[in-house]
Every structure is written in C-alpha cells, then in structure tokens.
Design an enzyme around this catalytic site. Structure first.
Site, PDB file in Angstrom:
ATOM      1  CD  GLU A   1      34.054  47.675   1.458  1.00  0.00           C
ATOM      2  OE1 GLU A   1      33.851  46.587   0.901  1.00  0.00           O
ATOM      3  OE2 GLU A   1      33.471  48.021   2.500  1.00  0.00           O
TER       4      GLU A   1
ATOM      5  CD  GLU B   1      26.752  45.905   0.947  1.00  0.00           C
ATOM      6  OE1 GLU B   1      26.256  44.781   1.059  1.00  0.00           O
ATOM      7  OE2 GLU B   1      27.871  46.185   1.397  1.00  0.00           O
TER       8      GLU B   1
ATOM      9  CD1 TRP C   1      17.528  37.287   3.189  1.00  0.00           C
ATOM     10  CD2 TRP C   1      18.258  35.480   2.095  1.00  0.00           C
ATOM     11  NE1 TRP C   1      18.217  37.712   2.082  1.00  0.00           N
ATOM     12  CE2 TRP C   1      18.671  36.631   1.399  1.00  0.00           C
ATOM     13  CE3 TRP C   1      18.599  34.229   1.588  1.00  0.00           C
ATOM     14  CZ2 TRP C   1      19.411  36.576   0.221  1.00  0.00           C
ATOM     15  CZ3 TRP C   1      19.333  34.166   0.423  1.00  0.00           C
ATOM     16  CH2 TRP C   1      19.736  35.329  -0.250  1.00  0.00           C
TER      17      TRP C   1
ATOM     18  CG  ASN D   1      18.637  28.990   9.658  1.00  0.00           C
ATOM     19  OD1 ASN D   1      17.468  29.307   9.605  1.00  0.00           O
ATOM     20  ND2 ASN D   1      19.488  29.476  10.544  1.00  0.00           N
ATOM     21  N   GLY D   2      19.083  27.082   5.542  1.00  0.00           N
ATOM     22  CA  GLY D   2      19.813  26.336   4.522  1.00  0.00           C
ATOM     23  C   GLY D   2      18.906  25.953   3.372  1.00  0.00           C
TER      24      GLY D   2
ATOM     25  NE  ARG E   1      21.443  34.485  11.227  1.00  0.00           N
ATOM     26  CZ  ARG E   1      22.364  33.567  11.487  1.00  0.00           C
ATOM     27  NH1 ARG E   1      23.169  33.723  12.501  1.00  0.00           N
ATOM     28  NH2 ARG E   1      22.479  32.498  10.741  1.00  0.00           N
TER      29      ARG E   1
ATOM     30  CE  LYS F   1      30.153  47.842   2.406  1.00  0.00           C
ATOM     31  NZ  LYS F   1      30.963  46.939   3.215  1.00  0.00           N
TER      32      LYS F   1
ATOM     33  CE  LYS G   1      27.260  41.711   9.619  1.00  0.00           C
ATOM     34  NZ  LYS G   1      27.979  42.782   8.894  1.00  0.00           N
TER      35      LYS G   1
END
Ligand code: F6R
Length: 609
Positions: free
Chosen positions: A481, A488, A74, A98-99, A27, A485, A604
């Site tokens: 796309e 990233e 994160w 989380n959040g 993630r 890609k 993720k």
C-alpha cells in the site's frame, strides 16, 4: 472514470450539468463536454482537460436549453482531445457513454459501408452513428435506441437525447452503473448518486441490461428482454452538503485527517464496548460451516483483503485465498460449494471486482461485500454487505476507505474466530480493546511527533528515483500500500516487497540512493524483519524505519531515519501503519507539486476492465 449527467429540466440545463460534472471530477477524467437541445436542435460545447476549460468555453458561448447531457471522459479509445470528448453524435442524436463498446470496429466498418461519416476515433461514436442510421430510416427514437442497444457488445452506461424531442432522454446500462433521479417536473440521469445529490435524493438504479425512457413526467424501465419492469425509487443518503475540502489543501489531506473518526465510526457500529465483543448483522450463511474464503478486489482494496487473509487464517483458522480481481475472473479457479466469496471495494462499481462477484455466484459461493457506497452495484448484488462507513472519498487515491476496510475486516475476522471456536471471549476482549485504541493512536500519528518525522523523511524520499517498501505478515500488504500510494500520487517509482523476499532479487537494487522503508512494528516477526534491514543497511541502503519506541531503539544502529508510532497490539498495526505510509506519500506529493487529488491517468471508479 467517466461521468454522466443528464437533465430534463425546468431551468437552463447547462449550468446545472456543469455543476453536477464538478461533483464527478473526483472520478478522474481528461476532457469534458455538454450538449443541449435548443429550439429542437442539438448544440454542444466540449473542451480538453479540466472542467475549468469547459467553463471558459461556456462563458464565451453559452448553451441555452432545458434538456441536456454532459460527460467527463477518461480516455480509452482515442487521445484526450476536444474532438474525442463526449457528447458524440450527429444533427439527429447526441450520446454520452461510460465503458467500452467492444464491437466498435465491426460496427464502424458496417456503418461506413452504409455511408455514415465518422468524425472521431472513439468507440462511442459507433453508437451515435448506429442511432443516426436508424433515425434516418424513419425509426422513432425509442425504437432506434431499443434496436441499437441489441447490437452493442462490451460495457456501457449511455445517455441519449434526440433533436426535435425536448421531452425525451434515454438511459441504458450494461456493466457500468447509471441512476435515474426524480425531481419536481424535472428528471435526471447520473453515473452515480453523488452527481445528482443536490438535484434530487429520489433515485432509481438501472439493473444490468436495463434501459429507461425518461420524460419530465417520469421514467419507464425496460429489461434486457424488452419487458417493462419496476425499479424501486430509493431515497439516497447522500446530500449535496456532504462534500467540501474545508480548510484543507486537498481532499486527500482532509480524508487522511478523517482516519480517526472513520475508524471510530466503524468500531462503534461493530463493537459492543460493554462486553468488548464484536456485533455484526446476521449473515445468510453460517461462518462456522464455511470451507474456504476467497477474497478478490483491486488495488488498495486488494491489499486490505490481503491483510484480511492473514487475520482470517490466524484468528479464525479459515482457509483463505486472495487474488486481484482482473486475474481471478479469468483464472476461473474451482471453488468449494458453500464457500464464501469476499469482495472489497470502496466504490462498489469496479468492473473486475463485479465480474469476480458474478463468477463467485456462479460457483455457488455465498457472497459478502465490504463496500463504502451502500447503493452500489456490488452492495445490491451481494448476499450480505458490511459497509465501511467512510463517507464519500473524493481524493482519487484511497485513504480513509482503506483503513475503514481494514477495520471492518478485523471485526469480521474476530466474529469468524468466535463462531468457529478459535477465539475465546478473553482474547476477543483484548483484541477489541486494541482496536478501540486505534482512533486515538491514528490521531497521534496525524498530528504529533510522528507527523513531523514523516515530513522530514518526505524530503529525503522526494529526492529518490526508486523506493523499496518492506514488511512481513499482516504488514507486508501495508508495504504494498505504501509503495502504491507513493507511485500514484508522487510519480516516484516504488515497490512493496515481503521483507524475506528481498534477497531473492530486489536486494540488487539497493545502493545509497535507494530509500528502504521498513514497516516494522514490534511483534512476533520484528526480529526477522530487522535481519532483512541489516542486509539492506550493509549494502548502503538508506533504511527508514516505521516502528514503535521499542522497535526503533533496537534498529537505532542501522536506521537513517525513524518514525516512532504509538505502541500497539500487532493485530492492529496494519491499520495504524497504513495511516503513516499514506501520510508519507501525501507529504512527498506536496513537495513534488503533483495533482494530489486527481493524479495523472488515474480514475476513482474503474468501471472498465
Ligand atoms: C489506490 C486506489 C485504487 C483502488 C482500486 C479499487 O489508492 O484507490 O487502487 O483501491 O481502484 O477501487 P474500489 O475500491 O473502488 O474497488
């Protein structure tokens, strides 16, 4: 994004939590920590960076105890340091979250005025300090949690343990997913079922606003209003065995090589090969009566949606709109009654896409989700679901889930065309035939001469500072796309553009140092794209052509390098060319030596807006 694991166990909890956190690594995270209860007291270990650092800390200073919570963080508020890593808390309570707690500043001011001493810069610590204050005032843990939850604004999944209560764990969910796992005399909490898969397959999902009081005997669920509610225990289809890298260097490489199988799985579920017609489940709405389709999603899933828009407009003549979910939700466009809201998501948990879903429901839309995680919030809250059947995708950058989304969208557009009378049986048969050829073609791209050409081109791209991707029609989103890609995973700046837009600005960028990657399959728009490539070549741009043999021959004079892909019907070209541009990004990232599966700063499952 952040991951949560909680265990009320019969065995030492820390090693199990560590292993479960490992299953959440995909993630994306930048620090990690675990707290356990030992002889009634809370002890914790935390570390900056990857789980290996926490493992080393635990090897030096093990954490005893059979009750514990763990977290991969994160960073949102406060740098990714050990001090800001979860769990947070005091001697009375430990919290993983989380959040984002949006009213954390107000809570902090109020709690500091009450004498609570904060140790970190995080929003999460306001939850821990609030609980601590209530516990200090003599409240029982469950009452303290109930009262604290009513004060929180924003999005959260929380797991809490309390000093002196080794048989208690509390979980809460508001906007970020959380699941309770049921074992033999053991209970678990996890931010997704994947974390819990080797521990138990009996899972109950908290609904938004729910909280759960968990003991080793089971769980009691309360809704937002504090009423006790039943939450069904389901058997998750995930198994602990499903995830491994095999002989591949990265999950991304493995997942790229799964394209043919995944596309094939979708097609075998959605196409009857005997009649060469699409067979979809019955929808609780009539496709022929839909006045408008509104697509919303984020990132790559949004690009899949943009290809879907072209297909729905051209094959089913359905008026279709699309917007990124983070804009859509606040733009709040008027939507026609009885329209169709179409969400696309790998995780089914993306916060902005979830908000778009709820907005669509409020606007009276039928809601159809195309998701990869069948147990996700999005799947559960939609009127209808089409699963992408890609299996767990562990690499942070979406690959096989993207082509699976495209394949589902292609089948959906064919079904819509048939329902609306814009597609006759012969055309449907021709297009399903074209789809059925994609898995074989994709395997050729991954293993054959095209793969070798991509490897050579990767060396050129790895030297570049900026790269431009161009495409038209259904291949314009593939240019987007390809650029995303590359950005990233290789950290090279790239832009995707509609080929016809190039001369309205980006052409100024072109010189001999800027590779221009053209997604140019043969088809009705080929000649138009070819003209744009001439313009790029005339300005010294290194034109790199992705086309079939016929297209490549026509562009021979201007192409600095070419990848020849199998000839295909233009309808399916976006799926095949997506495989090729993803492969290119992967090969460039290998040369750059980046962390392919967990690129810096990325997560993720993006559960904050
Ligand atoms: C890009 C990528 C992201 C996701 C986006 C949406 O490689 O993976 O752009 O597509 O974060 O995520 P889901 O599909 O889970 O809603």
């Amino acid at each position: 994004m952040c991951g949560i694991v909680g265990i009320l166990g019969a065995r030492p909890a820390a090693p199990l939590i560590l292993e479960a956190l490992g299953r959440l690594e995909y993630r994306g995270y930048d620090s990690a920590g675990i707290a356990t209860l030992h002889e009634g007291d809370i002890e914790r270990r935390r570390a900056e960076g990857k789980l290996g650092n926490l493992t080393a800390v635990l090897a030096r200073r093990p954490l005893p105890g059979t009750t514990g919570i763990g977290h991969t963080r994160w960073a949102t508020h406060g740098a990714p340091t050990e001090g800001n890593a979860h769990p947070h808390g005091t001697s009375r309570v430990s919290v993983v979250h989380n959040g984002i707690i949006e009213n954390h500043a107000a809570l902090r001011a109020e709690l500091e005025a009450e004498g609570q001493e904060f140790q970190t810069e995080t929003d999460t610590e306001s939850v821990a300090q609030l609980l601590d204050l209530y516990l200090k005032r003599g409240m029982a843990p469950e009452d303290a949690a109930g009262q604290a939850l009513r004060r929180l604004e924003g999005a959260y999944a929380l797991a809490l343990i309390f000093a002196g209560y080794p048989d208690l764990m509390i979980g809460a969910r508001h906007g970020a997913p959380l699941a309770v796992g049921f074992g033999e005399d053991e209970m678990f909490l996890g931010s997704d079922a994947l974390a819990l898969a080797p521990l138990t397959r009996q899972i109950a999902y908290l609904e938004d606003g729910d909280w759960a009081v968990i003991t080793r005997d089971g769980a009691r669920f309360m809704n937002r209003a504090g009423q006790t509610v039943d939450r069904a225990i389901r058997e998750t289809r995930l198994t602990g065995a499903a995830i491994g890298r095999g002989a591949y260097r990265h999950f991304m490489e493995k997942e790229l090589h799964e394209h043919p199988v995944v596309i094939g799985d979708v097609l075998s579920r959605m196409i009857d090969p005997a009649t060469r017609s699409v067979v979809l489940p019955d929808f609780p709405f009539d496709l022929a009566a839909i006045p408008r389709v509104t697509i919303s999603a984020c990132g790559s899933a949004y690009y899949a949606g943009l290809v879907g828009r072209v297909w729905l407009e051209s094959l089913a003549r359905m008026p279709t709109d699309g917007d990124v979910a983070s804009e859509f939700r606040y733009r709040a466009p008027p939507l026609p009654a009885g329209g169709l809201g179409l969400l696309v998501s790998q995780s089914g948990e993306t916060a902005d896409t979830m908000a778009a879903l709820r907005y669509m429901q409020d606007e009276g839309q039928h809601v159809l989700s195309i998701v990869n995680v069948p147990e996700s919030s999005m799947a559960r809250e939609s009127d209808a679901v089409l699963e992408t059947l890609a299996g767990p995708e562990i690499g942070v950058a979406s690959t096989k889930a993207f082509t699976a989304q495209l394949t589902v969208l292609a089948c959906f557009a064919l079904a819509a065309g048939r329902a609306r009378g814009t597609l006759d049986a012969a055309r449907e048969a021709a297009l399903t035939q074209a789809l059925m050829e994609v898995p074989g073609h994709a395997a050729e791209v991954l293993e054959g001469a095209a793969a070798e050409a991509i490897g050579r081109i990767a060396e050129r791209i790895a030297e570049a500072r900026d790269v431009l991707y161009l495409g038209r029609g259904s291949c314009f989103p593939i240019a987007l796309e390809g650029a995303l890609k590359l950005k990233e995973i290789s950290y090279i700046h790239a832009e995707g553009y509609a080929a016809g837009e190039m001369k309205h600005g980006p052409i100024a960028l072109i010189d001999r140092h800027v590779p221009v990657v053209a997604i140019a399959p043969s088809g009705p728009l080929f000649e138009k794209t070819a003209s744009n490539l001439q313009e790029a070549a005339a300005r010294g741009g290194q034109v790199i052509v992705f086309s079939d043999a016929a297209g490549a021959a026509k562009l021979q004079g201007i192409a600095a390098a070419t990848v020849v892909l199998p000839a295909c019907d233009p309808f399916v070209a976006p799926i095949l060319y997506a495989v090729a541009v993803q492969m290119l990004a992967y090969r460039v990232a290998l040369l750059k030596g980046t962390d392919v599966d967990q690129p810096r700063n990325l997560a993720k499952s993006v559960t904050v807006e």
